[in-house]
Design a protein around this motif. Structure first.
Motif, short mmCIF file in Angstrom:
data_model
loop_
_atom_site.label_atom_id
_atom_site.label_comp_id
_atom_site.label_asym_id
_atom_site.label_seq_id
_atom_site.Cartn_x
_atom_site.Cartn_y
_atom_site.Cartn_z
N LEU A 92 0.83 -1.21 0.00
CA LEU A 92 0.00 0.00 0.00
C LEU A 92 0.86 1.25 0.00
O LEU A 92 0.60 2.21 -0.74
CB LEU A 92 -0.91 0.02 1.22
CG LEU A 92 -2.23 -0.74 1.17
CD1 LEU A 92 -3.03 -0.42 2.44
CD2 LEU A 92 -3.06 -0.37 -0.05
N MET A 93 1.89 1.27 0.84
CA MET A 93 2.74 2.47 0.94
C MET A 93 3.47 2.74 -0.38
O MET A 93 3.64 3.90 -0.77
CB MET A 93 3.74 2.31 2.09
CG MET A 93 3.09 2.45 3.46
SD MET A 93 4.28 2.54 4.83
CE MET A 93 4.86 0.83 4.88
N ALA A 94 3.89 1.70 -1.05
CA ALA A 94 4.56 1.87 -2.34
C ALA A 94 3.64 2.56 -3.34
O ALA A 94 4.05 3.46 -4.09
CB ALA A 94 5.03 0.53 -2.87
N GLU A 95 2.37 2.17 -3.33
CA GLU A 95 1.40 2.79 -4.23
C GLU A 95 1.04 4.20 -3.78
O GLU A 95 0.89 5.11 -4.60
CB GLU A 95 0.13 1.93 -4.30
CG GLU A 95 0.33 0.56 -4.93
CD GLU A 95 0.82 0.67 -6.37
OE1 GLU A 95 0.36 1.57 -7.10
OE2 GLU A 95 1.69 -0.14 -6.75
N MET A 96 0.93 4.40 -2.48
CA MET A 96 0.62 5.72 -1.96
C MET A 96 1.72 6.72 -2.29
O MET A 96 1.45 7.89 -2.59
CB MET A 96 0.42 5.65 -0.44
CG MET A 96 -0.82 4.89 -0.01
SD MET A 96 -0.92 4.68 1.78
CE MET A 96 -1.16 6.39 2.30
N ALA A 97 2.97 6.27 -2.25
CA ALA A 97 4.10 7.15 -2.56
C ALA A 97 4.04 7.65 -4.00
O ALA A 97 4.48 8.75 -4.31
CB ALA A 97 5.42 6.40 -2.32
N LYS A 98 3.46 6.83 -4.88
CA LYS A 98 3.33 7.22 -6.29
C LYS A 98 2.23 8.24 -6.50
O LYS A 98 2.28 9.05 -7.42
CB LYS A 98 3.01 5.98 -7.15
CG LYS A 98 4.08 4.91 -7.17
CD LYS A 98 3.56 3.72 -7.97
CE LYS A 98 4.51 2.54 -7.89
NZ LYS A 98 3.94 1.35 -8.60
#
Length: 240
Positions: A92-98
């Motif tokens: 989730l965090m990887a996608e949120m960072a984008k």
């Protein structure tokens, strides 16, 4: 259709599907929450109707615990895969960072969430940490107001089960966030205060054994795993 394991319903999804659903909920109207039960939590839910209602009321329930996977298979209703909450959170965090989404960290001892935030900003460039708060609070109001004021899209709620599930069910709307995720002791790991089990233990689903070796005082909690298997065996006999 959820898979029922001793009264707790698990969504039968892969990690990719779970993350996709998390992202969908993150952008949907209203407040939604994710529960990540393991066998210990299933046992708690058997004895605590409020906890059971809170877990089953989640928009997404994923199996964090190899015992749940074995139990589902033994009951003839196999789940697609084990979905560790910490891995779900990382995805989730990887996608949120984008996408510039804002994350709030709630839980653990004073100072832990702040250190976790510092490390996560480094690990996920572009991730916006909207705020943090430790888990040692007496009243919900000031905490929900702080989260709402931060403009967070997502809250990682690390208060321990079943407190965190009950808290999300009760306070989700008040936070103003679209997605809350119950993650137990993950902030301790994200902060570096606690080390995850070596990868071989993770692959074999034996992180619980590593945690027990590091902290023998957990033996009382760990005894819920054999109890869970006993109850699964009894449930299998009823279903035949």
């Amino acid at each position: 259709m959820r898979v029922d394991i001793l009264g707790v319903g698990f969504d039968n999804v892969t990690m990719d599907q779970a993350v996709a659903e998390g992202l969908r909920l993150m952008s949907a109207e209203g407040a939604h929450y994710v529960a990540t039960p393991n066998p210990e939590i299933v046992e708690v839910c058997r004895e605590d109707p409020e906890a059971r209602a809170a877990v089953n009321g989640a928009d997404l329930v994923i199996a964090d615990g190899v015992g749940v996977i074995y139990g589902a298979k033994f009951l003839g209703t196999p789940l697609k895969e084990r979905l560790p909450g910490i891995e779900f959170a990382k995805r989730l965090m990887a996608e949120m960072a984008k996408n510039g989404k804002k994350l709030y960290l709630l839980g653990a001892k004073p100072g832990v969430a702040e250190e976790a935030a510092r490390r996560l900003r480094t690990q996920y460039p572009g991730l916006v940490i909207a705020g943090t708060h430790d888990g040692y609070f007496q009243e919900d109001g000031p905490v929900t107001e702080a989260i709402r004021g931060s403009g967070a899209d997502v809250v990682f709620v690390c208060l321990g089960a079943p407190k965190q599930e009950k808290w999300m069910r009760k306070n989700g709307e008040a936070t103003g966030a679209h997605l809350l995720v119950g993650l137990g002791g993950c902030l301790d790991v994200f902060s570096g205060a606690v080390q995850r089990a070596p990868e071989v233990f993770q692959r074999l689903g034996l992180e619980w054994l590593h945690r027990l070796a590091k902290n023998p005082s957990r033996i009382g909690r760990m005894m819920k795993l054999p109890l869970f298997l006993v109850h699964v065996g009894a449930e299998r006999g009823k279903r035949k």
